[in-house]
Motif scaffolding. Sequence first.
Motif, PDB file in Angstrom:
ATOM      1  N   TRP A  76      -2.767   6.251  -3.337  1.00 16.55           N
ATOM      2  CA  TRP A  76      -2.154   6.369  -4.654  1.00 16.55           C
ATOM      3  C   TRP A  76      -2.730   7.497  -5.503  1.00 16.55           C
ATOM      4  CZ3 TRP A  76       2.069   3.818  -4.385  1.00 16.55           C
ATOM      5  CH2 TRP A  76       2.146   2.668  -3.611  1.00 16.55           C
ATOM      6  N   GLN A  87      -7.400   3.337  -1.733  1.00 11.14           N
ATOM      7  CA  GLN A  87      -6.501   3.528  -2.867  1.00 11.14           C
ATOM      8  C   GLN A  87      -6.444   4.993  -3.315  1.00 11.14           C
ATOM      9  OE1 GLN A  87      -4.360   1.186  -3.997  1.00 11.14           O
ATOM     10  NE2 GLN A  87      -5.178   0.035  -2.272  1.00 11.14           N
ATOM     11  N   VAL A 136      -3.608  -4.440   1.474  1.00  6.80           N
ATOM     12  CA  VAL A 136      -3.205  -3.031   1.473  1.00  6.80           C
ATOM     13  C   VAL A 136      -2.184  -2.844   2.588  1.00  6.80           C
ATOM     14  CG1 VAL A 136      -3.945  -0.652   1.863  1.00  6.80           C
ATOM     15  CG2 VAL A 136      -5.415  -2.213   0.581  1.00  6.80           C
TER      16      VAL A 136
END
Length: 167
Positions: free
Chosen positions: A147, A143, A68
Amino acid sequence: MLDELEQDRDDDAPIDMLERYFTAHGWSFERDEDEIVAKVKGSWTEYELRAIWREEDAVLQFLAFPDVRVAEHMRRAMYETIGLVNEQLWIGHFELWSSSGILLYRNAAIFGGEEGAALSLDAGEMLVESAIEECERFYPVFQFVLWGGKSPKDALAAALIDTQGEA
């Protein structure tokens, strides 16, 4: 597999024990005298596991990188997320390297200056497995923030919902 490893020898130097552990699991790795790096496939991503032995301090530092990277404009939200996630951890912690934006999980084993320090199979297994488990557990949180457009609190709440039954 691990029974054979345990019977073989349970008092290896830290990097030696991890090398044997990684070999027993069939994980690819690279090794030098004071460091070992392995690649492990998780449910969400491939993790790089890195152990560094500092003999002068008698400390084994264990790092797990969940692949990440955090862009500069997302770092404030990620620092908040990491703070909330770290409150959930019993051992180890997540951090974000400010120079590169790389997210990682870090833990350490301290051997108290013992000469010829050894890492037991149980301790090595706990170090490795807890790192993988925490990365797997919290990967969705990171995430969701990066995102999914969720706030750190909402991402944590969404990712930690315990499901009942099976689909």
